[in-house]
Design an enzyme around this catalytic site. Structure first.
Site, mmCIF file in Angstrom:
data_model
loop_
_atom_site.group_PDB
_atom_site.id
_atom_site.type_symbol
_atom_site.label_atom_id
_atom_site.label_comp_id
_atom_site.label_asym_id
_atom_site.label_seq_id
_atom_site.Cartn_x
_atom_site.Cartn_y
_atom_site.Cartn_z
ATOM 1 N N HIS A 225 53.042 -35.200 -26.189
ATOM 2 C CA HIS A 225 54.388 -35.820 -26.218
ATOM 3 C C HIS A 225 54.627 -36.368 -27.639
ATOM 4 C CE1 HIS A 225 58.004 -37.599 -24.816
ATOM 5 N NE2 HIS A 225 57.553 -38.668 -24.200
ATOM 6 N N ASP B 154 59.413 -32.589 -33.257
ATOM 7 C CA ASP B 154 58.276 -33.092 -34.027
ATOM 8 C C ASP B 154 57.839 -32.150 -35.145
ATOM 9 O OD1 ASP B 154 58.026 -35.423 -32.436
ATOM 10 O OD2 ASP B 154 57.143 -34.193 -30.866
ATOM 11 N N SER C 162 57.792 -40.265 -21.461
ATOM 12 C CA SER C 162 58.081 -41.680 -21.747
ATOM 13 C C SER C 162 59.242 -42.206 -20.908
ATOM 14 C CB SER C 162 58.337 -41.898 -23.245
ATOM 15 O OG SER C 162 59.280 -40.983 -23.738
ATOM 16 N N ARG D 145 67.456 -30.995 -32.449
ATOM 17 C CA ARG D 145 66.964 -32.123 -33.253
ATOM 18 C C ARG D 145 66.173 -31.594 -34.455
ATOM 19 N NH1 ARG D 145 63.864 -35.197 -28.502
ATOM 20 N NH2 ARG D 145 63.139 -33.053 -28.288
ATOM 21 N N HIS E 229 58.034 -26.341 -25.603
ATOM 22 C CA HIS E 229 58.718 -27.440 -24.897
ATOM 23 C C HIS E 229 58.690 -27.203 -23.394
ATOM 24 C CE1 HIS E 229 61.724 -30.512 -23.920
ATOM 25 N NE2 HIS E 229 61.357 -31.048 -25.078
HETATM 26 N N1 NMX Z 1 50.609 -23.794 -29.079
HETATM 27 C C1 NMX Z 1 49.687 -23.154 -28.307
HETATM 28 N N2 NMX Z 1 49.822 -22.971 -26.995
HETATM 29 C C2 NMX Z 1 50.937 -23.418 -26.419
HETATM 30 C C3 NMX Z 1 51.947 -24.064 -27.143
HETATM 31 C C4 NMX Z 1 51.750 -24.250 -28.523
HETATM 32 N N3 NMX Z 1 52.631 -24.901 -29.282
HETATM 33 N N4 NMX Z 1 52.941 -24.401 -26.301
HETATM 34 C C5 NMX Z 1 52.557 -23.979 -25.071
HETATM 35 N N5 NMX Z 1 51.337 -23.409 -25.152
HETATM 36 C C6 NMX Z 1 50.525 -22.898 -24.043
HETATM 37 C C7 NMX Z 1 50.209 -24.028 -23.094
HETATM 38 O O1 NMX Z 1 49.140 -24.828 -23.585
HETATM 39 C C8 NMX Z 1 49.897 -23.272 -21.826
HETATM 40 O O2 NMX Z 1 48.614 -22.728 -21.951
HETATM 41 P P1 NMX Z 1 47.573 -22.733 -20.709
HETATM 42 O O3 NMX Z 1 48.285 -22.008 -19.601
HETATM 43 O O4 NMX Z 1 46.388 -22.004 -21.235
HETATM 44 O O5 NMX Z 1 47.321 -24.159 -20.358
HETATM 45 C C9 NMX Z 1 50.903 -22.136 -21.883
HETATM 46 O O6 NMX Z 1 51.253 -21.975 -23.269
HETATM 47 C C10 NMX Z 1 52.157 -22.365 -21.078
HETATM 48 O O7 NMX Z 1 52.759 -23.576 -21.480
HETATM 49 P P2 NMX Z 1 54.342 -23.782 -21.420
HETATM 50 O O8 NMX Z 1 54.746 -23.639 -20.001
HETATM 51 O O9 NMX Z 1 54.996 -22.913 -22.420
HETATM 52 O O10 NMX Z 1 54.495 -25.273 -21.938
HETATM 53 P P3 NMX Z 1 54.392 -26.634 -21.106
HETATM 54 O O11 NMX Z 1 55.713 -26.923 -20.508
HETATM 55 O O12 NMX Z 1 53.222 -26.611 -20.189
HETATM 56 O O13 NMX Z 1 54.058 -27.673 -22.266
HETATM 57 C C11 NMX Z 1 54.331 -28.619 -24.434
HETATM 58 C C12 NMX Z 1 55.049 -28.063 -23.201
HETATM 59 C C13 NMX Z 1 55.370 -29.241 -25.357
HETATM 60 C C14 NMX Z 1 53.337 -29.701 -23.985
HETATM 61 C C15 NMX Z 1 53.580 -27.457 -25.153
HETATM 62 O O14 NMX Z 1 54.513 -26.513 -25.601
HETATM 63 C C16 NMX Z 1 52.715 -27.932 -26.315
HETATM 64 O O15 NMX Z 1 51.546 -28.294 -26.080
HETATM 65 N N6 NMX Z 1 53.264 -27.950 -27.576
HETATM 66 C C17 NMX Z 1 52.556 -28.464 -28.697
HETATM 67 C C18 NMX Z 1 52.573 -29.995 -28.681
HETATM 68 C C19 NMX Z 1 53.953 -30.515 -29.017
HETATM 69 O O16 NMX Z 1 54.594 -30.114 -29.962
HETATM 70 N N7 NMX Z 1 54.410 -31.511 -28.211
HETATM 71 C C20 NMX Z 1 55.670 -32.192 -28.526
HETATM 72 C C21 NMX Z 1 56.771 -31.973 -27.481
HETATM 73 C C22 NMX Z 1 58.004 -32.722 -27.887
HETATM 74 N N8 NMX Z 1 57.830 -34.175 -27.781
HETATM 75 O O17 NMX Z 1 58.088 -34.885 -28.694
HETATM 76 O O18 NMX Z 1 57.414 -34.668 -26.729
HETATM 77 C C1 MLT Z 2 61.220 -35.773 -25.724
HETATM 78 O O1 MLT Z 2 62.013 -36.037 -26.631
HETATM 79 O O2 MLT Z 2 60.976 -36.589 -24.819
HETATM 80 C C2 MLT Z 2 60.450 -34.486 -25.784
HETATM 81 O O3 MLT Z 2 61.192 -33.471 -26.372
HETATM 82 C C3 MLT Z 2 59.758 -34.100 -24.519
HETATM 83 C C4 MLT Z 2 60.612 -33.704 -23.355
HETATM 84 O O4 MLT Z 2 61.831 -33.737 -23.371
HETATM 85 O O5 MLT Z 2 59.982 -33.312 -22.341
#
Ligand code: NMX
Ligand code: MLT
Length: 471
Positions: free
Chosen positions: A307, A408, A277, A362, A353
Site C-alpha cells: 500500500h 507511487d 487505509s 495521479r 493496482h
Molecule cells: N510486480 C510484480 N508482480 C506483480 C505486480 C508488480 N508490480 N503487481 C501484481 N503482481 C503480481 C501479484 O503479486 C500476483 O502474483 P501472485 O499471484 O504470484 O501472488 C499477481 O500479479 C496478480 O496480482 P494482481 O491481481 O494484478 O494485483 P493485486 O490486486 O493482488 O495487488 C498490488 C495489487 C498493488 C498490491 C500489486 O499490483 C503490487 O504488489 N504492486 C506493487 C506494489 C505497489 O506499487 N503498491 C502500491 C499500490 C498503490 N498504493 O499506494 O497503495
Molecule cells: C490508494 O490510494 O489507496 C491506493 O491506490 C490503493 C487502492 O486504491 O487500493
C-alpha cells in the site's frame, strides 16, 4: 494568500455538477455570501438532514436490490470486485481513475481555488469539496485555511511520546504514535462518555476530524525534523495555506515545492473506500472509536509495502538501479534490472493496482508536473523510461492484472528533486494527505448512523459442505 480561478471553466463545471448532484442541491458560489456560507460546519449541518433522508429512502425503496454476486474466488481473493461499503467522498473507475465527489483530477485542478495563478489546487478546497460535495469559492477556502490554522496547536506530550522512540524508528511508527498521543484530546470520546445522543455523533466527530487534519502536518513535520534535521523545528508560517505551510515546516520554501505539496496532498487524499487505509479507518470507526483511533489504525495499514510504503520502495529501487548501472542507464540494462527484481521474488514497486486497469491519473498529473518543472532531471528520465519498459514485462508475466504505473511510481522523484530525498519518510506525506479523505468520510459515517461493521466469515469445512450441497 492569493486565490485564482477561471470563471468560464467554473461555469461549465458548475452546470455539470448541478446536473450530477441533484441530491445535494445546486452549487452556491455565485450567491451573496453570509457568515454561514463561510462556515463549513454550518454548511454540513444544512446538508446532513437531506442526505439522511436520501439514504433512508434508498434503504426503504431499494434495500433488497442485489448489487452483485459473491463467489468463492472473491472470498479468498481479498474481496476483489465485491461491493461492500458505502463511501460518499470519492469513487474509483478502473479505466478512468478517481473522481472526488464526481470531479476528476484535471477538473479539480481547474475549479478548485489555487494559491498562484493557474497553480495547483489548495487541499483545503478539496476538503470542502469532499465534505459537502460542493466546489468552494476562494473565500470559503480562505476561511477554512484560517480555521485549520486556529486548530493546529499540538500538546507537548505528543512530541514527548515521539521522543520516547529511538530516532532510528521508522518515520511511520513515529507518526502513528504521535497521532495516538493526539487522541488524548478527543472530543468524541468525551462526548460519548457524557452520553451524547446518536443523532449528534457527527458533531464531536467533526471537531476531532478538523483538529486532526489541522494537527497532522505539525506532527509529521516534527518527525521529519527530528529524524533528519537534528531536531531543529520550524514554526508554522500563518501567511501560508495548508500545503504551503506543511512544506515550509518541513524546511522547503521553494515556491515550486510549495506547489508540489499542494498537488501531492490533494491527489493522495482519497481513493474510494476499499483501499487498506480508508477501509481500516471506516471499520475501526464503526466501533465508535474516535477519528484519532481510526486514523492511527489506517496509518498502520498505509505503512505496508503493498500500500502506501510503495512510494518509499520506488525511490529506493530507482536509486539502486542508478547505483548498479549509473544514471545513463540503457533500456536493455533497465529490462535486465526489472527481471532481476522479479526473479528474486519481489514486485516492481509503483506498478499494478487492485482496482485500476489503466495508468493512474495521479501518476499522469505528477508526470505533467515533472514535465513543467524538472524535465531534465536524470531520475525523472528513468521514471519515464520505466513507463515504457515495465508494462510489457509485467504483461509478459501473464498474471498481473494491471501492468500500468500507480501514484507511487512518480511521487518520490519529484520530492527528491526539491531536496526531500529521505525515502523512508515518504509514506508519512501520504498519511497526512489521507487524513483529509478518511476524516471527511468518518463524519458522514456518523451522520448516517452507520452500524458496526461485521461481515460473515466461513471455514474451509463450511465451504466444502456448501459446495457439495450446491453440486
Ligand atoms: N510486480 C510484480 N508482480 C506483480 C505486480 C508488480 N508490480 N503487481 C501484481 N503482481 C503480481 C501479484 O503479486 C500476483 O502474483 P501472485 O499471484 O504470484 O501472488 C499477481 O500479479 C496478480 O496480482 P494482481 O491481481 O494484478 O494485483 P493485486 O490486486 O493482488 O495487488 C498490488 C495489487 C498493488 C498490491 C500489486 O499490483 C503490487 O504488489 N504492486 C506493487 C506494489 C505497489 O506499487 N503498491 C502500491 C499500490 C498503490 N498504493 O499506494 O497503495
Ligand atoms: C490508494 O490510494 O489507496 C491506493 O491506490 C490503493 C487502492 O486504491 O487500493
Amino acid at each position: 494568500m492569493v486565490f485564482m480561478r477561471s470563471f468560464s471553466v467554473l461555469s461549465k463545471i458548475r452546470s455539470r455538477l448541478a446536473h450530477q448532484s441533484t441530491g445535494l442541491g445546486s452549487v452556491r458560489w455565485l450567491q451573496i455570501q453570509s457568515a454561514s456560507d463561510l462556515d463549513l460546519r454550518e454548511q454540513l449541518k444544512e446538508l446532513i438532514p437531506e442526505q439522511q433522508d436520501r439514504l433512508k429512502k434508498l434503504k426503504s425503496e431499494h434495500g433488497k436490490v442485489e448489487l452483485g454476486k459473491i463467489s468463492l474466488d472473491m472470498v479468498i481473493g481479498g474481496m476483489r470486485g465485491m461491493t461492500g461499503l458505502l463511501w460518499e467522498t470519492s469513487l474509483l473507475d478502473p479505466e478512468e481513475g478517481i473522481r472526488f465527489r464526481g470531479l476528476s483530477i484535471p477538473e479539480c485542478q481547474k475549479v478548485l481555488p489555487a494559491a498562484v495563478p493557474g497553480g495547483e489546487p489548495l487541499p483545503e478546497g478539496l476538503l470542502w469539496l469532499l465534505l459537502t460535495g460542493k466546489v468552494p469559492n476562494k473565500d470559503q477556502v480562505h476561511s477554512l485555511s484560517k480555521e485549520l490554522q486556529s486548530r493546529a496547536s499540538v500538546p507537548d506530550y505528543v512530541y514527548k511520546s515521539i521522543d520516547a522512540l529511538p530516532v532510528t524508528s521508522h518515520p511511520m511508527t513515529q507518526f502513528a504514535s504521535g497521532v495516538m498521543a493526539l487522541q488524548v484530546q478527543s472530543e468524541f470520546q468525551k462526548a460519548y462518555e457524557k452520553g451524547i445522543p446518536k443523532a449528534r455523533y457527527w458533531e464531536p466527530t467533526y471537531e476531532d476530524s478538523l483538529n486532526l487534519i489541522a494537527r497532522v502536518p505539525v506532527v509529521a513535520a516534527y518527525v521529519y525534523r527530528r529524524v533528519y534535521k537534528g531536531g531543529q523545528i520550524i514554526r508554522a508560517d500563518e501567511s501560508l495555506d495548508y500545503g504551503g505551510n506543511f512544506s515550509h515546516m518541513l524546511g522547503f520554501d521553494d515556491p515550486r515545492m510549495l506547489e508540489l505539496m499542494r498537488l501531492y496532498v490533494t491527489i493522495h487524499s482519497d481513493h474510494e473506500g476499499g483501499n487498506v487505509s480508508a477501509h481500516t479507518a471506516h471499520l475501526v470507526g464503526s466501533a465508535l472509536s474516535d477519528p484519532y483511533l481510526s486514523f492511527a489504525a489506517a496509518l498502520n495499514g498505509l505503512a505496508g509495502p503493498l500500500h502506501g510504503l510503495a512510494n518509499q520502495e520506488v525511490l529506493l529501487w530507482i536509486k539502486s538501479v542508478v547505483e548498479e548501472c549509473g544514471q545513463n542507464i540503457t533500456t536493455e540494462q533497465l529490462k535486465e534490472y526489472i527481471w532481476k527484481t522479479l526473479n528474486s521474488g519481489k514486485v516492481v514497486p509503483g506498478y499494478g493496482h487492485g482496482v485500476l486497469r489503466k495508468t493512474d491519473p495521479r501518476y499522469v498529473c505528477q508526470r505533467e508536473f515533472a514535465l513543467k518543472y524538472l524535465p531534465d532531471d536524470p531520475l525523472f528520465q528513468i521514471v519515464s523510461k520505466l513507463y515504457e519498459v515495465v508494462p510489457p514485462i509485467l504483461t509478459q508475466l501473464g498474471k498481473v492484472k494491471n501492468p500500468w504505473p500507480n501514484v507511487d511510481a512518480h511521487s518520490g522523484v519529484l520530492l527528491n528533486y526539491f531536496g526531500l530525498s529521505e525515502a523512508r519518510y515518504f509514506t508519512v506525506l501520504f498519511g497526512v494527505s489521507r487524513s483529509i479523505g478518511i476524516c471527511s468520510q468518518l463524519i458522514w459515517d456518523r451522520a448516517f448512523g452507520l452500524p458496526i461493521e461485521r461481515p460473515k466469515s466461513v471455514t474451509m469445512d463450511w465451504v466444502e459442505s456448501f459446495c457439495k450441497r450446491d453440486a
